[in-house]
Write a protein that holds these residues in place. Sequence first.
Motif, short mmCIF file in Angstrom:
data_model
loop_
_atom_site.label_atom_id
_atom_site.label_comp_id
_atom_site.label_asym_id
_atom_site.label_seq_id
_atom_site.Cartn_x
_atom_site.Cartn_y
_atom_site.Cartn_z
N ARG A 177 0.86 -1.20 0.00
CA ARG A 177 0.00 0.00 0.00
C ARG A 177 0.89 1.24 0.00
N THR A 178 1.29 1.66 -1.19
CA THR A 178 2.02 2.92 -1.30
C THR A 178 1.03 4.08 -1.17
N PRO A 179 1.47 5.27 -0.78
CA PRO A 179 0.56 6.42 -0.66
C PRO A 179 -0.22 6.69 -1.95
N GLU A 180 0.46 6.57 -3.09
CA GLU A 180 -0.24 6.84 -4.34
C GLU A 180 -1.30 5.80 -4.62
N GLU A 181 -1.02 4.56 -4.35
CA GLU A 181 -2.00 3.49 -4.54
C GLU A 181 -3.21 3.67 -3.62
N LEU A 182 -2.96 4.04 -2.37
CA LEU A 182 -4.05 4.26 -1.42
C LEU A 182 -4.92 5.44 -1.85
N ARG A 183 -4.29 6.48 -2.34
CA ARG A 183 -5.04 7.65 -2.79
C ARG A 183 -5.95 7.28 -3.96
N GLU A 188 -11.40 6.24 -5.96
CA GLU A 188 -12.35 5.42 -6.72
C GLU A 188 -13.56 5.01 -5.87
N GLU A 189 -13.30 4.63 -4.61
CA GLU A 189 -14.40 4.18 -3.76
C GLU A 189 -15.31 5.34 -3.34
N LEU A 190 -14.72 6.50 -3.03
CA LEU A 190 -15.54 7.67 -2.67
C LEU A 190 -16.35 8.15 -3.87
N LEU A 191 -15.76 8.10 -5.05
CA LEU A 191 -16.47 8.53 -6.25
C LEU A 191 -17.65 7.61 -6.53
N ALA A 192 -17.45 6.30 -6.30
CA ALA A 192 -18.55 5.36 -6.48
C ALA A 192 -19.65 5.62 -5.45
N LEU A 193 -19.25 6.03 -4.25
CA LEU A 193 -20.22 6.30 -3.19
C LEU A 193 -21.03 7.56 -3.50
N VAL A 194 -20.37 8.60 -3.99
CA VAL A 194 -21.06 9.85 -4.33
C VAL A 194 -21.95 9.64 -5.55
N GLY A 195 -21.49 8.86 -6.49
CA GLY A 195 -22.29 8.54 -7.67
C GLY A 195 -21.95 9.40 -8.86
N THR A 196 -21.69 8.74 -9.97
CA THR A 196 -21.39 9.45 -11.21
C THR A 196 -22.46 9.24 -12.27
N ASP A 197 -23.46 8.42 -11.95
CA ASP A 197 -24.48 8.09 -12.96
C ASP A 197 -25.73 8.94 -12.80
N PHE A 198 -25.77 9.91 -11.87
CA PHE A 198 -26.92 10.78 -11.72
C PHE A 198 -26.93 11.85 -12.82
N ASP A 199 -28.13 12.27 -13.22
CA ASP A 199 -28.26 13.42 -14.11
C ASP A 199 -28.34 14.66 -13.22
N ARG A 200 -27.26 15.41 -13.16
CA ARG A 200 -27.18 16.54 -12.25
C ARG A 200 -27.48 17.88 -12.91
N GLN A 201 -27.90 17.88 -14.13
CA GLN A 201 -28.22 19.13 -14.81
C GLN A 201 -29.57 19.66 -14.32
N VAL A 202 -29.62 20.98 -14.05
CA VAL A 202 -30.89 21.62 -13.66
C VAL A 202 -31.73 21.78 -14.91
N LYS A 203 -32.88 21.12 -14.94
CA LYS A 203 -33.72 21.10 -16.14
C LYS A 203 -34.52 22.40 -16.24
N THR A 204 -34.27 23.13 -17.28
CA THR A 204 -34.97 24.41 -17.49
C THR A 204 -35.36 24.57 -18.95
#
Length: 411
Positions: A177-183, A188-204
Amino acid sequence: MADTGWVMEIVILAVVIALVAVGAISGLVVSGRKKKQLPPSAPSSTPTITAPPAEPHVGDEAAEPKEEPRRTIEEVELPKATAPVEEAEPEVVEELPKTEIEVPEPTAGRLVRLRARLARSQNSLGKGLLSLLSREHLDEDTWEEIEDTLLTADVGVQPTQELVERLRERVKVLGTRTPEELRTLLREELLALVGTDFDRQVKTEKEGDTPGIVMVVGVNGTGKTTTTGKLARVLVADGSTVVLGAADTFRAAAADQLQTWGERVGAYTVRGPEGGDPASVAFDAVKEGKEMGVDVVLIDTAGRLHTKTGLMDELGKVKRVVEKHAPLDEVLLVLDATTGQNGLVQARVFAEVVDITGIVLTKLDGTAKGGIVVAVQRELGVPVKLVGLGEGPDDLAPFEPEAFVDALIGD
């Protein structure tokens, strides 16, 4: 004879006394009559006034002044002034400058530009996790500390458990577990938790002559009116024309505040009387927006306590009235990021009254905990679309998961 003479003298004396008495009485009578007689009346043409005239009463005509010779200005002596009297300068009324229309900062990449500000307050989560994962031996106590770190950041129980399980598996497979590998792993895990598949555009999107309609709701004190004004700037920066509906008629100066935001970017504000019907103002705002041919109508509603059933019912009424014109494109719920788990309770109640389509997280700078992004999305199943990172007019940014996670982890 002597007796006769004496008698005569007495008679004469009595007669004299009687005459004197009669004369005296006559004089008194005449004198009394003279006092009672009025003085002879003078001719009417020349009245003689012996006493000063009484002051005229209201409505009496004043007597004409007597003709007197007029004096020239030179002949009239003015009283000598004891001290020079300075004449007051006339008050100069300055015209208020017209409000200049501002050009808002472009929204593309705005969150990236604000990353440093977000990182100062949020990267304690990322740094804490990296520090724990870098330990030589990851025993049960260490994994409990990792759990506690995530829970303290308001990530929520269920998402925390999921994240810890995935981290355990990947760390075991990773071996070294090097620092770069851990980062990279943590990102990757936090990004999966926040979610990248949502449509975040404000529909107007505007359909025909009907503008896009966005209603902003939330609890008192979350910065709802300010957020509506900043959202107007976001839309104008992206090239849209906007009408604002000041349907918060219960809070003093709320309409003035919203109108000030609108004037800065050239947006027209529809408002009603203080304490008036919010649904009526919202209806008129959409009507004006259609007539003016604008792209978007933003409706700011009064702050509702999630524990007050009557106020929440009224919010549902505003939504129904607006939808007589057209369906709502967005119902944005403004949440204060510093309220943590209490914000989730508010979100749940609002979602039962109106169909929430997106979240705006304000006050995400300072003491806020970034994990609330994950928790509120899990609670409502709708994405965080906008985040507020400060007090500046352009500090409302479209939410970008990658930039947000990078700020959490830090450099």
